[in-house]
Write a protein that holds these residues in place. Structure first.
Motif, PDB file in Angstrom:
ATOM      1  N   ALA A  89      -3.805  10.707  -1.586  1.00 26.29           N
ATOM      2  CA  ALA A  89      -3.999  11.060  -0.176  1.00 26.29           C
ATOM      3  C   ALA A  89      -4.566  12.480  -0.078  1.00 26.29           C
ATOM      4  O   ALA A  89      -3.880  13.406   0.336  1.00 26.29           O
ATOM      5  CB  ALA A  89      -2.676  10.918   0.568  1.00 26.29           C
ATOM      6  N   PHE A 139      -3.059   5.052  -3.635  1.00 23.42           N
ATOM      7  CA  PHE A 139      -4.175   5.987  -3.494  1.00 23.42           C
ATOM      8  C   PHE A 139      -3.717   7.435  -3.432  1.00 23.42           C
ATOM      9  O   PHE A 139      -2.583   7.747  -3.098  1.00 23.42           O
ATOM     10  CB  PHE A 139      -5.011   5.635  -2.259  1.00 23.42           C
ATOM     11  N   VAL A 161       0.853  -1.198   0.000  1.00 29.14           N
ATOM     12  CA  VAL A 161       0.000   0.000   0.000  1.00 29.14           C
ATOM     13  C   VAL A 161       0.883   1.240   0.000  1.00 29.14           C
ATOM     14  O   VAL A 161       1.862   1.306   0.751  1.00 29.14           O
ATOM     15  CB  VAL A 161      -0.908   0.039   1.253  1.00 29.14           C
ATOM     16  N   SER A 162       0.547   2.191  -0.845  1.00 29.83           N
ATOM     17  CA  SER A 162       1.230   3.474  -0.740  1.00 29.83           C
ATOM     18  C   SER A 162       0.315   4.590  -1.232  1.00 29.83           C
ATOM     19  O   SER A 162      -0.606   4.351  -2.010  1.00 29.83           O
ATOM     20  CB  SER A 162       2.532   3.476  -1.525  1.00 29.83           C
ATOM     21  N   GLY A 163       0.583   5.774  -0.738  1.00 31.08           N
ATOM     22  CA  GLY A 163      -0.230   6.920  -1.116  1.00 31.08           C
ATOM     23  C   GLY A 163       0.642   8.087  -1.492  1.00 31.08           C
ATOM     24  O   GLY A 163       1.821   8.134  -1.138  1.00 31.08           O
ATOM     25  N   ASP A 173      -4.492   4.363   6.988  1.00 29.99           N
ATOM     26  CA  ASP A 173      -4.437   4.033   5.549  1.00 29.99           C
ATOM     27  C   ASP A 173      -3.768   2.684   5.324  1.00 29.99           C
ATOM     28  O   ASP A 173      -4.148   1.922   4.432  1.00 29.99           O
ATOM     29  CB  ASP A 173      -3.573   5.047   4.778  1.00 29.99           C
ATOM     30  N   ILE A 174      -2.737   2.441   6.102  1.00 31.93           N
ATOM     31  CA  ILE A 174      -1.916   1.246   5.891  1.00 31.93           C
ATOM     32  C   ILE A 174      -2.544   0.027   6.563  1.00 31.93           C
ATOM     33  O   ILE A 174      -2.687  -1.040   5.969  1.00 31.93           O
ATOM     34  CB  ILE A 174      -0.498   1.486   6.458  1.00 31.93           C
ATOM     35  N   VAL A 195       8.049   3.786   0.603  1.00 33.19           N
ATOM     36  CA  VAL A 195       8.103   5.216   0.952  1.00 33.19           C
ATOM     37  C   VAL A 195       9.554   5.694   0.942  1.00 33.19           C
ATOM     38  O   VAL A 195      10.480   4.891   0.987  1.00 33.19           O
ATOM     39  CB  VAL A 195       7.544   5.498   2.375  1.00 33.19           C
ATOM     40  N   ARG A 222       0.366  12.476  -1.924  1.00 36.04           N
ATOM     41  CA  ARG A 222      -0.451  13.684  -1.849  1.00 36.04           C
ATOM     42  C   ARG A 222      -0.689  14.228  -3.250  1.00 36.04           C
ATOM     43  O   ARG A 222       0.223  14.178  -4.070  1.00 36.04           O
ATOM     44  CB  ARG A 222       0.292  14.754  -1.080  1.00 36.04           C
ATOM     45  N   VAL A 245       5.214  -1.122   2.614  1.00 34.46           N
ATOM     46  CA  VAL A 245       4.830   0.243   2.274  1.00 34.46           C
ATOM     47  C   VAL A 245       6.018   0.948   1.624  1.00 34.46           C
ATOM     48  O   VAL A 245       6.963   1.327   2.307  1.00 34.46           O
ATOM     49  CB  VAL A 245       4.391   1.031   3.533  1.00 34.46           C
ATOM     50  N   HIS A 252      -4.790  13.967   3.365  1.00 32.61           N
ATOM     51  CA  HIS A 252      -3.462  14.381   3.825  1.00 32.61           C
ATOM     52  C   HIS A 252      -3.112  15.764   3.296  1.00 32.61           C
ATOM     53  O   HIS A 252      -2.498  16.565   3.998  1.00 32.61           O
ATOM     54  CB  HIS A 252      -2.400  13.369   3.394  1.00 32.61           C
ATOM     55  N   TYR A 254      -1.910  13.638  11.554  1.00 32.03           N
ATOM     56  CA  TYR A 254      -1.764  13.100  10.208  1.00 32.03           C
ATOM     57  C   TYR A 254      -0.963  11.793  10.112  1.00 32.03           C
ATOM     58  O   TYR A 254      -1.346  10.903   9.349  1.00 32.03           O
ATOM     59  CB  TYR A 254      -1.334  14.221   9.245  1.00 32.03           C
ATOM     60  N   GLN A 262       9.614   9.197   5.489  1.00 32.38           N
ATOM     61  CA  GLN A 262       8.357   8.611   5.953  1.00 32.38           C
ATOM     62  C   GLN A 262       8.555   7.408   6.879  1.00 32.38           C
ATOM     63  O   GLN A 262       7.585   6.873   7.412  1.00 32.38           O
ATOM     64  CB  GLN A 262       7.525   8.159   4.742  1.00 32.38           C
ATOM     65  N   GLN A 315      -2.255   8.251   8.419  1.00 32.36           N
ATOM     66  CA  GLN A 315      -1.435   7.410   7.545  1.00 32.36           C
ATOM     67  C   GLN A 315      -1.404   5.969   8.069  1.00 32.36           C
ATOM     68  O   GLN A 315      -1.474   5.024   7.290  1.00 32.36           O
ATOM     69  CB  GLN A 315      -0.021   7.992   7.450  1.00 32.36           C
TER      70      GLN A 315
HETATM   71  N1  TRP Z   1       2.379  10.865   4.068  1.00 34.11           N
HETATM   72  C1  TRP Z   1       2.773  10.476   2.737  1.00 34.11           C
HETATM   73  C2  TRP Z   1       3.547  11.627   2.100  1.00 34.11           C
HETATM   74  O1  TRP Z   1       3.389  12.762   2.506  1.00 34.11           O
HETATM   75  C3  TRP Z   1       1.602  10.122   1.890  1.00 34.11           C
HETATM   76  C4  TRP Z   1       0.811   9.006   2.474  1.00 34.11           C
HETATM   77  C5  TRP Z   1      -0.380   9.112   3.081  1.00 34.11           C
HETATM   78  C6  TRP Z   1       1.164   7.627   2.502  1.00 34.11           C
HETATM   79  N2  TRP Z   1      -0.829   7.889   3.487  1.00 34.11           N
HETATM   80  C7  TRP Z   1       0.108   6.968   3.157  1.00 34.11           C
HETATM   81  C8  TRP Z   1       2.263   6.909   2.049  1.00 34.11           C
HETATM   82  C9  TRP Z   1       0.133   5.588   3.377  1.00 34.11           C
HETATM   83  C10 TRP Z   1       2.292   5.532   2.276  1.00 34.11           C
HETATM   84  C11 TRP Z   1       1.228   4.895   2.935  1.00 34.11           C
HETATM   85  O2  TRP Z   1       4.294  11.375   1.181  1.00 34.11           O
END
Ligand code: TRP
Ligand code: SF4
Length: 400
Positions: free
Chosen positions: A42, A40, A7-9, A138-139, A149, A11, A147, A45, A131, A153, A135
């Protein structure tokens, strides 16, 4: 079979640049053929820092998703969704907030760092403090094993692990746990059951972490376990609680060495970026006007690639032969800087040609794009609902 999920997100910062591609995205593209992946946008975020200018978020979302697709993220392989379209994230965030000590959040290094860095914004808000916990939600929602990142992170992933551990400790209690766990062991079949118990002993008596890992692998491969039994056996391996939320690991993305056109790290906010989908004439001009080794004033002055940002681009874009040609030609003043830049320009344009071609169908037909995301949101929501059902049950909120 429960495959390890990724999983990764990101912004929604709008159109992405080559630094994003060679940092995060290329990695995502590789991962999607190895693991089930969820990626996804974010958007919540983004609100934690840009709550006063939410109007930019919407356009940014679609530009960013197009760039994911342009990079080669394949919606047949990966689930693409928008965080706020899966409101279960907010529910898990809320429930986790009940048992997360304030100090854990205050100690996250990005909390103070970002407040200082973005000093023009008022970030003394509840949302901004929380925040990293959002996160974590989310995970944990998708029981991610990995994850991907960047280094900055990693503390957030560590927090996520602590939150999961605490949650399991508080809510993984169960009447008759030992007996239920022993019953579940039998369901593994005699050979696997024996191995499982050996691994359990090895961990509990010798603290052997590898035994835990092997135990997890064994459980991942065991097909005839129900979800509840699986949680019990994960927990029984290490202690006397069910593991409702599983602890993820950071999959460190190597920092991209991509320089911006001024030689500093490529970043939209420095105004030195080359977008993934940029007009070829603009790309050419940006690279042709890039600074080079400052000691190389005249064409006849020898240069040193290590002092030149164009050399960093060669390291990303050129093969061994071209790199040797550039190094030797630079140090002997055998080639000029424009000459040296040409193979880089050609390689960037060739790469971008692929991006442009993959993006075009989505630019032509916005509903195609929206359908992919809507479909991804549906898939993510289904998984999220499954987790939330168990989370509510564990806490004692399943009234019906
Ligand atoms: N916080 C991450 C960033 O600023 C983005 C993010 C949000 C994220 N939720 C996450 C990354 C979950 C990995 C998993 O880059
Ligand atoms: Fe940089 Fe190439 Fe010029 Fe050397 S020849 S200074 S590596 S652009």
């Amino acid at each position: 079979m429960y495959p390890e999920r990724v999983v990764s997100g990101m912004r929604p910062t709008g159109a992405l640049h080559l630094g994003h591609y060679h940092g995060a995205l290329k990695n995502w593209v590789r991962l999607q053929s190895e693991y089930p992946c969820l990626f996804f946008v974010a958007d919540w975020h983004a609100l934690t820092t840009h709550y006063d200018s939410p109007e930019v978020i919407e356009e940014n979302i679609w530009d960013m998703v197009i760039d994911w697709l342009a990079a080669g993220i394949d919606p047949q392989q990966s689930v693409l969704f928008i965080q706020s379209r899966v409101p279960e994230h907010a529910e898990l965030f809320l429930l986790l907030s009940m048992c997360t000590p304030l100090g854990w959040l205050e100690r996250v290094p990005t909390y103070k760092d970002q407040q200082e860095k973005l000093s023009e914004r008022d970030l003394s808000t509840y949302g901004f403090l929380g925040y990293p916990l959002l996160q974590a939600a989310d995970i944990l929602m998708y029981r991610a094993a990995w994850v991907p990142v960047g280094e900055d992170q990693v503390p957030h992933i560590e927090l996520t692990r602590e939150v999961a551990r605490r949650f399991n400790h508080l809510f993984g209690r169960e009447v008759g746990f030992e007996e239920k766990a022993r019953e579940a062991v039998k369901k593994l079949g005699s050979k696997r059951a024996k191995l499982y118990l050996e691994l359990r002993t090895r961990f509990q008596e010798q603290g052997d972490e590898q035994a835990v890992q092997r135990g997890h692998d064994l459980l991942d491969d065991s097909q005839n376990l129900g979800l509840a039994d699986r949680e019990r056996l994960f927990g029984y391996l290490e202690g006397s609680r069910k593991l409702i939320l599983s602890e993820p690991q950071a999959l460190l993305t190597e920092a991209s060495r991509m320089p911006g056109i001024d030689g500093q790290k490529m970043s939209k906010s420095y105004g030195n970026a080359i977008a993934m989908r940029e007009d070829p004439a603009v790309v050419t001009k940006k690279i042709r006007t890039m600074p080079t080794d400052p000691a190389r004033v005249r064409r006849t002055d020898p240069g040193e690639p290590e002092r030149c940002p164009v050399w960093q681009l060669h390291q990303v874009y050129s093969g061994e032969d071209t790199r040797q040609w550039a190094q030797a030609g630079c140090r002997s003043a055998g080639i000029g800087c424009l000459e040296c830049k040409q193979p880089v320009i050609d390689a960037v344009l060739a790469e971008q040609q692929g991006f442009l071609e993959r993006a075009q169908p989505y630019l032509d037909d916005r509903t195609l794009l929206r359908n992919i995301v809507a479909d991804g949101c549906d898939q993510a929501r289904k998984m999220a609902q499954e987790t939330m059902r168990e989370v509510r049950e564990a806490i004692g909120l399943a009234y019906d």
